[in-house]
Design a protein around this motif. Structure first.
Motif, short mmCIF file in Angstrom:
data_model
loop_
_atom_site.label_atom_id
_atom_site.label_comp_id
_atom_site.label_asym_id
_atom_site.label_seq_id
_atom_site.Cartn_x
_atom_site.Cartn_y
_atom_site.Cartn_z
N ALA A 373 -15.73 -33.39 -66.54
CA ALA A 373 -15.77 -33.59 -65.10
C ALA A 373 -17.08 -34.21 -64.65
CB ALA A 373 -15.55 -32.26 -64.39
N ARG A 374 -16.95 -35.29 -63.87
CA ARG A 374 -18.13 -35.98 -63.33
C ARG A 374 -18.09 -36.11 -61.81
NH1 ARG A 374 -22.50 -36.84 -66.23
NH2 ARG A 374 -22.91 -38.81 -65.14
N THR A 375 -16.88 -36.11 -61.25
CA THR A 375 -16.74 -36.29 -59.80
C THR A 375 -15.74 -35.26 -59.28
OG1 THR A 375 -17.17 -38.68 -59.94
CG2 THR A 375 -16.06 -37.88 -57.95
N ALA A 376 -16.15 -34.54 -58.25
CA ALA A 376 -15.29 -33.50 -57.65
C ALA A 376 -15.21 -33.71 -56.15
CB ALA A 376 -15.85 -32.11 -57.96
N LEU A 377 -14.10 -33.28 -55.59
CA LEU A 377 -13.90 -33.33 -54.14
C LEU A 377 -13.60 -31.93 -53.63
CD1 LEU A 377 -12.05 -35.86 -51.93
CD2 LEU A 377 -11.24 -33.50 -51.91
N THR A 378 -14.20 -31.55 -52.51
CA THR A 378 -13.84 -30.31 -51.83
C THR A 378 -13.11 -30.69 -50.55
OG1 THR A 378 -15.83 -30.09 -50.45
CG2 THR A 378 -15.94 -29.23 -52.70
N LEU A 379 -12.05 -29.94 -50.23
CA LEU A 379 -11.30 -30.16 -48.99
C LEU A 379 -11.08 -28.81 -48.35
CD1 LEU A 379 -8.26 -32.54 -48.51
CD2 LEU A 379 -8.73 -30.57 -47.07
N ASN A 380 -11.79 -28.58 -47.25
CA ASN A 380 -11.83 -27.29 -46.57
C ASN A 380 -11.33 -27.50 -45.14
OD1 ASN A 380 -14.63 -25.09 -45.67
ND2 ASN A 380 -12.51 -24.55 -46.05
N VAL A 381 -10.34 -26.70 -44.72
CA VAL A 381 -9.81 -26.85 -43.36
C VAL A 381 -9.96 -25.56 -42.60
CG1 VAL A 381 -8.18 -28.60 -44.14
CG2 VAL A 381 -7.41 -26.24 -43.91
N GLY A 382 -10.11 -25.67 -41.28
CA GLY A 382 -10.21 -24.52 -40.40
C GLY A 382 -9.10 -24.54 -39.38
N GLY A 383 -8.47 -23.40 -39.17
CA GLY A 383 -7.36 -23.33 -38.24
C GLY A 383 -6.13 -24.00 -38.82
N SER A 384 -5.25 -24.48 -37.94
CA SER A 384 -4.04 -25.16 -38.39
C SER A 384 -4.36 -26.64 -38.64
CB SER A 384 -2.93 -25.01 -37.34
OG SER A 384 -3.39 -25.46 -36.07
N PHE A 385 -5.21 -26.87 -39.66
CA PHE A 385 -5.73 -28.20 -39.96
C PHE A 385 -6.53 -28.76 -38.78
CE2 PHE A 385 -1.95 -27.97 -42.73
CZ PHE A 385 -2.52 -28.26 -43.95
N THR A 386 -7.15 -27.88 -37.98
CA THR A 386 -7.89 -28.33 -36.79
C THR A 386 -9.21 -28.97 -37.18
OG1 THR A 386 -6.85 -26.61 -35.44
CG2 THR A 386 -8.90 -27.58 -34.61
N THR A 387 -10.02 -28.25 -37.92
CA THR A 387 -11.29 -28.79 -38.43
C THR A 387 -11.12 -29.11 -39.91
OG1 THR A 387 -12.57 -27.45 -36.88
CG2 THR A 387 -13.74 -28.33 -38.79
N VAL A 388 -11.52 -30.31 -40.29
CA VAL A 388 -11.42 -30.74 -41.68
C VAL A 388 -12.79 -31.17 -42.17
CG1 VAL A 388 -10.31 -32.32 -43.29
CG2 VAL A 388 -9.08 -31.58 -41.25
N VAL A 389 -13.23 -30.62 -43.28
CA VAL A 389 -14.47 -31.04 -43.91
C VAL A 389 -14.20 -31.30 -45.38
CG1 VAL A 389 -16.87 -30.52 -44.46
CG2 VAL A 389 -15.87 -29.66 -42.33
N THR A 390 -14.57 -32.46 -45.84
CA THR A 390 -14.40 -32.78 -47.26
C THR A 390 -15.71 -33.37 -47.79
OG1 THR A 390 -13.02 -33.98 -48.83
CG2 THR A 390 -13.43 -35.07 -46.74
N MET A 391 -16.03 -33.05 -49.01
CA MET A 391 -17.25 -33.54 -49.66
C MET A 391 -16.93 -34.02 -51.06
SD MET A 391 -20.04 -30.62 -48.62
CE MET A 391 -19.28 -29.41 -47.53
N ILE A 392 -17.68 -35.03 -51.48
CA ILE A 392 -17.58 -35.51 -52.86
C ILE A 392 -18.90 -35.19 -53.57
CG2 ILE A 392 -17.46 -37.57 -54.31
CD1 ILE A 392 -15.38 -38.65 -52.37
N VAL A 393 -18.77 -34.51 -54.69
CA VAL A 393 -19.92 -34.06 -55.46
C VAL A 393 -19.88 -34.76 -56.81
CG1 VAL A 393 -21.11 -32.05 -56.42
CG2 VAL A 393 -19.78 -31.83 -54.30
N GLN A 394 -20.99 -35.34 -57.20
CA GLN A 394 -21.05 -36.10 -58.45
C GLN A 394 -22.14 -35.58 -59.36
OE1 GLN A 394 -21.33 -40.18 -56.97
NE2 GLN A 394 -19.16 -40.45 -57.38
N ALA A 395 -21.91 -35.73 -60.65
CA ALA A 395 -22.89 -35.33 -61.65
C ALA A 395 -24.13 -36.20 -61.56
CB ALA A 395 -22.27 -35.44 -63.04
N ALA A 396 -25.23 -35.68 -62.09
CA ALA A 396 -26.47 -36.46 -62.14
C ALA A 396 -26.23 -37.74 -62.94
CB ALA A 396 -27.58 -35.64 -62.78
#
Length: 397
Positions: A373-396
């Motif tokens: 694994a070198r690249t990961a994505l987080t997908l976090n939602v709040g409420g009924s998909f009301t707030t959406v936050v996603t991040m991409i995390v990469q290896a050094a």
């Protein structure tokens, strides 16, 4: 400016802190020193703190969580702190605020803590408290369990648009518990179910609300997670080699579910798809084919199925076929069990996702590690998909 993840920690999500005679203070006191030790820094290095939490006032009567953090970790006395609330995305919004502090060159080291204590009340009361993140007085008014009812409505909307096979939801839940069995900190690591518990058996898998059955639903969880974030200059002073947050997306829609569903468009929730597209663009990632791991929000199985389509792992309406074809393992979806298997202490989830994504791309995820694994994505939602936050995390590099 790039933000680096120095390290982090989470509590054991299987624990019931109230039964142990512990509370929010002890959650902070346990997770923060563990995160500092994992990151190889001291409390003296922390220049700013951000706390993610949904409903401490409702569950415990406690507000002013920045001050409670200092009470738990006195070495942080004087460090500025802010509490962030965005329902189940509270932890991720706290991370984004910390990143903004570092990118603005205000500070070099930020502590982010997500925390929620929810098992100190009965299940009905907990469901009512969590319902505060819906549109109070306007939706799920007659429902015994507000969030299962609202996500059952999501399932019905999906079914009306594409057709929904409940067997695909069962497969999603089964995958979650299978992966959680490998995770020593997962709430469900010791839970075992017969195969019939993932189907339409009203005794083994009773209906909770609408189309959703017991195994479709995440459980009430106590827990905390923390990460230490740093500027490039500070990370370099520690020797470098840390994973980095390469891009993000953050969008908010109407608080009510019905107005979101009525918005139309190619996707059921266009803002969700847009937030993911923002993260891909900011990180310079061409799309889901470049991801090795996805930490996907699955407070309910239907949430996970919908999110799969919106991040591009499957086309609209194709999430069920993706699941049925073994796509969850092939695409590195929720290798630690996700919210259904790992647990969902609401304010901690976004921070826990980031911590696990960073561990995956660093090759330090233990039994849950996705090879290479070198690249990961987080997908976090709040409420009924009301707030959406996603991040991409990469290896050094």
């Amino acid at each position: 400016m790039t933000v680096y993840v120095l390290g982090g920690a989470q509590t054991d999500f299987a624990r019931n802190f109230t039964k142990e005679g512990r509370g929010l203070l002890e959650l902070f006191a346990e997770v923060v020193p563990a995160a500092l030790a994992d990151a190889g820094v001291s409390a003296d290095d922390v220049e700013v703190a951000h706390v993610g939490n949904l409903a401490a006032e409702l569950f415990t009567g406690q507000a002013q969580l920045g001050g409670l953090l200092v009470a738990a970790v006195p070495e942080l006395d004087g460090v500025p702190s802010t509490r962030h609330e965005a329902a189940c995305a509270s932890g991720s919004t706290a991370v984004l605020a910390a990143c903004a502090d570092l990118e603005a060159d205000r500070y070099d080291v930020a502590l982010v803590v997500g925390v929620e204590l929810m098992r100190n009340v009965d299940g009905q009361r907990a469901a009512e408290h969590l319902g505060s993140a819906a549109w109070a007085g306007h939706e799920a008014v007659a429902a015994k369990f507000p969030w299962p009812a609202l996500f059952a409505d999501v399932a019905s909307a999906y079914d009306a648009r594409y057709g929904l096979d409940p067997g695909h939801l069962g497969l999603f839940a089964e995958h979650a518990f299978t992966r959680a069995a490998l995770n020593p900190l997962a709430q469900a690591r010791d839970w075992r179910f017969p195969a019939a518990a993932f189907g339409p058996d009203d005794e083994l898998n009773p209906v909770i609300e609408g189309r959703l059955r017991k195994q479709d639903c995440g459980r009430i969880t106590d827990g905390a997670a923390a990460v230490l974030l740093a500027s490039p200059a500070f990370a370099e002073r520690l020797g470098g080699g840390f994973p980095r947050i390469a891009g993000f997306g953050h969008r908010t829609a109407h608080i009510g579910l019905a107005p979101k569903i009525a918005s139309g468009g190619e996707y059921l929730f266009p803002h969700l798809h847009g937030a993911v597209a923002d993260a891909y663009r900011r990180a310079g990632v061409p799309g889901p084919g470049a991801l090795d791991v996805v930490e996907l929000h699955d407070c309910f199985t239907i949430t996970g199925l919908v999110a799969l389509e919106h991040l591009g792992a499957a086309p609209p309406g194709g999430g069920g076929r993706f699941i049925d074809g073994g796509g969850l393992d092939a695409a590195g979806i929720n290798p630690g069990g996700g919210l259904i298997g790992l647990g969902h202490p609401v304010g901690a989830t976004g921070v826990r996702m980031l911590r696990d994504a960073a561990r995956q791309v660093s090759g330090t995820a233990g039994e849950t590690q996705v090879g290479g694994a070198r690249t990961a994505l987080t997908l976090n939602v709040g409420g009924s998909f009301t707030t959406v936050v996603t991040m991409i995390v990469q290896a050094a590099a």
